[in-house]
Scaffold this active site. Structure first.
Site, PDB file in Angstrom:
ATOM      1  N   GLN A   5      57.918  52.307  -9.639  1.00  0.00           N
ATOM      2  CA  GLN A   5      57.047  52.972  -8.718  1.00  0.00           C
ATOM      3  C   GLN A   5      57.303  53.564  -7.705  1.00  0.00           C
ATOM      4  OE1 GLN A   5      55.598  49.192  -6.846  1.00  0.00           O
ATOM      5  NE2 GLN A   5      53.481  50.030  -6.502  1.00  0.00           N
ATOM      6  N   GLY A   6      56.633  54.597  -7.248  1.00  0.00           N
ATOM      7  CA  GLY A   6      57.136  55.392  -5.832  1.00  0.00           C
ATOM      8  C   GLY A   6      56.230  55.274  -4.855  1.00  0.00           C
ATOM      9  N   TYR A   7      56.129  54.178  -4.043  1.00  0.00           N
ATOM     10  CA  TYR A   7      55.052  54.053  -3.089  1.00  0.00           C
ATOM     11  C   TYR A   7      55.634  54.001  -1.578  1.00  0.00           C
ATOM     12  CZ  TYR A   7      50.952  52.846  -5.537  1.00  0.00           C
ATOM     13  OH  TYR A   7      49.650  52.772  -6.498  1.00  0.00           O
ATOM     14  N   SER A   8      56.361  52.865  -1.145  1.00  0.00           N
ATOM     15  CA  SER A   8      56.960  52.835  -0.010  1.00  0.00           C
ATOM     16  C   SER A   8      57.919  53.808   0.384  1.00  0.00           C
ATOM     17  CB  SER A   8      57.758  51.532   0.129  1.00  0.00           C
ATOM     18  OG  SER A   8      56.785  50.467   0.281  1.00  0.00           O
ATOM     19  N   SER A  21      61.924  49.730  -7.557  1.00  0.00           N
ATOM     20  CA  SER A  21      62.500  48.786  -8.304  1.00  0.00           C
ATOM     21  C   SER A  21      62.960  49.673  -9.674  1.00  0.00           C
ATOM     22  CB  SER A  21      61.796  47.867  -8.927  1.00  0.00           C
ATOM     23  OG  SER A  21      61.160  47.014  -7.637  1.00  0.00           O
ATOM     24  N   GLU A  58      49.496  44.689  -8.833  1.00  0.00           N
ATOM     25  CA  GLU A  58      50.570  44.534  -8.340  1.00  0.00           C
ATOM     26  C   GLU A  58      50.905  43.093  -7.652  1.00  0.00           C
ATOM     27  OE1 GLU A  58      52.844  46.960  -5.406  1.00  0.00           O
ATOM     28  OE2 GLU A  58      54.739  46.115  -5.740  1.00  0.00           O
ATOM     29  N   GLU A  77      51.265  39.652   5.859  1.00  0.00           N
ATOM     30  CA  GLU A  77      50.376  39.835   7.155  1.00  0.00           C
ATOM     31  C   GLU A  77      49.388  40.711   6.679  1.00  0.00           C
ATOM     32  OE1 GLU A  77      53.720  39.443   7.262  1.00  0.00           O
ATOM     33  OE2 GLU A  77      53.517  37.701   8.569  1.00  0.00           O
TER      34      GLU A  77
END
Lengths: 379, 398
Positions: free
Chosen positions: B127-130, B162, B245, B382
């Site tokens: 997964q390429g998100y952040s 990951s 997720e 949060e």
């Protein structure tokens, strides 16, 4: 085990909600409180609840009841928790009905259960003697004399104790003050000589009484269950009572939360509705999470009764623990988030805070059930 | 016999005939992929059998290789697998995250191309998100994709990817509309990892190890047909995938805590007894710790029941509105569990390696450190509280 209501159960809950919101909203509770109504509830409202069949939900069909189960009863208690409805349903429909169903002999069941169902009999359980729940700490004595027993002692925090026809008394026939064995349950008519009942005025206006027994004479046919073996019946009844009151507490907390959420969306300060402030949003989100966990725990505990789960005791403690913790959190936050109006008598939110603290005391607070859960889990 | 009873019997028979004995013991789960590694030959057999049957993805439609099972049938399958202790045949972000998003947002051609290999475990997805500058404010991401003929050319950096060093492909959020408002210029793109324009670098966490990597795109290419959900419509896909997720991560609160109904005691109480000792009544001798353990057990149980209830309330495959709550509570609860273990273990809980500590003690310490990431990855606690406030409780933004 299903954790969602089936169609019949959902329908009962919907009916209960509609009935209570129409006939017994919080203004009804206030009227009973402010007029210092001696009975502590409205007789005609109770008759209507009886007509809806609520007093017979936990009574087997062969004694005129509906045997609808604790999931159904829990739904009603949850709705009554939302409306703060004063009624003898807990003392009669839960305590009386299960005491006699689980502990009574055939004759007692035939005598009392149909009268619980038709509303002509109200009952109370005279158990506690101290200021903290301790079911087997009983020093009230019952002494056998021929075919009779003489009961002497003092009971406290007897829910609906001043307005019940029949009192179930837990008394000691053997052993020392804290023994589980040697406790015997007696069915005593409230008008028997030697009984002195004092209504206590509680912070939430819930009905309760202190009762003195001074050489009260009852026949041995008034024994509920076997002599010295009352603790076993009591335990089973208390599990069910704890679960029913947990459902009421869930309703209490849910309503206080809903009111608070509405207020957060309305009240403006600094030019914005206060619900836009993250300091309040996160606390609201945490309350929501705890309410979800409580809802599941109460539902699972109700199911455990209906399915005769061998883990019922722990489930009862789970429900009472979560309901207690969540109600404490939510009612405190509800008052705080309402600000000034939250501490006025005119606003309803304070009523939920007061009710929360009294229900917390009924049959064991959260700490009691935490300890009980650990003990039952063998640690 | 009802259809479900028949299904149960057939399932039981099939599992009996096809699940290798070795796979009925606890152990690691295969992750498949082009360069699949198996710790035991039976792991491969088990994956192939289950993949063929579509039971690695039991509720996905059979036209895309899935099992085509109803929610009730899937429950039976899980129960029957549980009854013989069958290991999960395949671990995969393709199954838990990408697949459900493709089923909802991809076009027919994309579904046919990408879903069946996920079912069979042939492609390992990451997964390429952040990005380094886009954590909680994910929508500020800046990895760029520019169209060039039939391809997009991708430049930028992702982080916390990951298994990027093991994965075959990456599902990635990229900026395709640099002029648009930040949420409206993002697309969801599938990119092959095996090309010169993609490099990865592992990240070491405080626990001393980690599956995480940094992923660098330097003129990497992805075919335009692999853009899912429409140009600049990626944020919708992204949000939904995040819900899946969250559900996946929140399950950690369960696996660690246990739901209590199957066991009479949790591991926590045992650890408490072992390291702190017991009193004459067989209770944990440290009363304060005993109280905390009981509180944790009760909450584990309440949380487990809530996950069960939410599952019953939600349609199969649909993410639940409670996903944010589950992620928040599950991860915070799991962190607390490890804190309690450390509290019980005293100095035995703070060893790093070598002599003087058992393998289990060292593992608990490393896992304790790993749990600190639980409430950060997949959206911080949060952020989850923000999501609950806004989407579940309807509290206003302004």
């Amino acid at each position: 085990m299903a954790l969602i209501l089936n169609e019949e159960q959902q329908s009962l809950k919907d009916i209960a909600k509609e009935f209570l919101q129409k006939n017994a909203p919080v203004t009804h509770f206030r009227e009973i409180r402010d007029t210092q109504n001696e009975l502590g509830y409205d007789q005609s409202l109770w008759s209507e609840m009886v007509n809806l069949g609520w007093s017979g939900i936990l009574v087997p069909e062969e004694y005129g009841g509906f045997d609808f189960g604790m999931v159904g009863m829990g739904s009603i208690f949850e709705e009554m928790g939302r409306t703060l409805t004063p009624s003898p349903l807990f003392s009669t429909g839960v305590l009386g009905a299960t005491l006699i169903t689980l502990g009574g002999d055939e004759k007692q069941k035939q005598n009392y259960l149909p009268r619980i169902v038709d509303g002509s009999l109200t009952t109370a359980l005279a158990l506690e003697e101290g200021n903290r729940h301790s079911p087997f700490s009983i020093s009230t004595k019952a002494t056998k004399a021929g075919n009779e027993y003489k009961i002497s002692g003092e009971k406290t925090f007897v829910i609906d104790g001043h307005c019940s026809n029949l009192i179930v008394v837990a008394a000691r026939t053997e052993g020392s003050d804290d023994d589980a064995s040697g406790i015997t349950l007696f069915l005593v008519e409230a008008n028997t000589d030697g009984i002195e009942i004092t209504k206590t005025s509680m912070v939430d206006s819930r009905n309760s009484a202190n009762i003195k027994f001074d050489n009260v004479t009852v026949s041995s046919s008034n024994l509920l269950g076997e002599e010295n073996n009352g603790a076993a019946i009591l335990e089973e009844v208390l599990d069910r009572a704890q679960i029913a009151i947990s459902a009421e507490m869930l309703g209490n907390a849910s309503q206080a939360f809903d009111m608070t959420l509405d207020y957060l969306k309305e009240r403006k300060q600094f030019g914005s509705v206060i619900g836009t402030f993250q300091a309040l949003q996160h606390r609201a989100a945490e309350m929501y999470s705890e309410l979800e966990l409580t809802k599941s725990s109460v539902m699972a505990a109700c199911n455990a009764v209906d399915e005769n789960s061998n883990d019922l005791k722990r489930m009862a403690s789970l429900a009472k623990y979560k309901a207690g913790e969540t109600n404490y959190l939510v009612t405190n936050e509800a008052v705080q988030m309402h600000g000034g109006v939250g501490v006025t008598d005119e606003y309803d939110v304070g009523l939920y805070l007061k009710r929360a603290r009294v229900t917390e005391q009924i049959f064991g607070n959260s700490e009691y059930h935490l300890d009980r859960y650990a003990t039952l889990s063998e640690y | 016999m009802t259809d479900l009873q028949t299904f149960r019997e057939e399932t039981r028979d099939w599992l009996e005939a096809n699940c290798p004995q070795e796979m009925r013991k606890p152990g690691d789960v295969a992750w498949g992929g082009r360069n699949a590694q198996f710790s035991h030959p039976d792991q491969k057999i088990w994956l192939e059998k289950m993949g063929e049957k579509g039971w690695t993805c039991p509720t996905w439609p059979s036209e895309y290789g899935g099992g085509g099972l109803s929610k009730e049938e899937n429950k039976i399958l899980q129960e029957e697998m549980g009854a013989i202790g069958a290991r999960s045949p395949l671990g995969s972000f393709g199954i838990w995250m990408l697949g459900p998003a493709l089923l909802e947002f991809a076009n027919e051609e994309q579904k046919k191309e990408h879903l069946p290999p996920i079912v069979r475990g042939e492609v390992w997805w990451c997964q390429g998100y952040s990005e380094p500058g886009s954590g909680s404010d994910l929508a500020s991401l800046s990895t760029k994709a520019v169209k060039d003929g039939d391809n997009y050319v991708v430049n930028g950096q992702k982080i916390w990817t990951s298994y990027a060093d093991k994965a075959d492909k990456i599902f990635c959020l990229v900026r395709t509309g640099p002029q648009e408002p930040k949420h409206d210029g993002i697309s969801f793109l599938l990119i092959d990892m095996d090309q010169p324009g993609v490099t990865t670098r592992p990240i070491t966490l405080i626990s001393g190890k980690s599956p995480f990597c940094e992923t660098f795109f330097d003129d990497a290419k992805a075919p335009t047909k692999d853009l899912v959900g429409g140009l600049n419509k990626g944020w919708t896909v992204a949000k939904r995938l995040l819900e899946h997720e969250r559900t996946m991560i929140s399950a950690m609160g369960l696996s660690g805590g246990g739901d209590g109904s199957k066991k009479t005691k949790s591991g926590l109480a045992e650890i408490g007894k072992k390291y702190v000792g017991i009193d004459a009544d067989q209770k944990i001798s440290d009363k304060a710790l005993r109280r905390k353990v009981a509180m944790h057990d009760l909450n584990s149980r309440a949380f487990g029941l809530t996950m069960q209830r939410v599952g019953e309330e939600t349609k199969v495959g649909a993410p639940s509105p409670a996903a944010a709550m589950a992620k928040y509570y599950g991860t915070e609860h799991n962190k607390l569990r490890y804190e309690l273990m450390l509290e019980a273990m005293g100095t035995r809980g703070v060893g790093w390696d070598g002599e003087g500590f058992s393998m289990e003690e060292l593992a608990i310490t490393r896992d304790w450190l790993r749990t600190k990431a639980n409430s950060i990855e997949g959206g911080t606690s949060e952020v989850q509280l923000n999501v609950i406030s806004k989407r579940v409780l309807g509290l206003p933004d302004k």
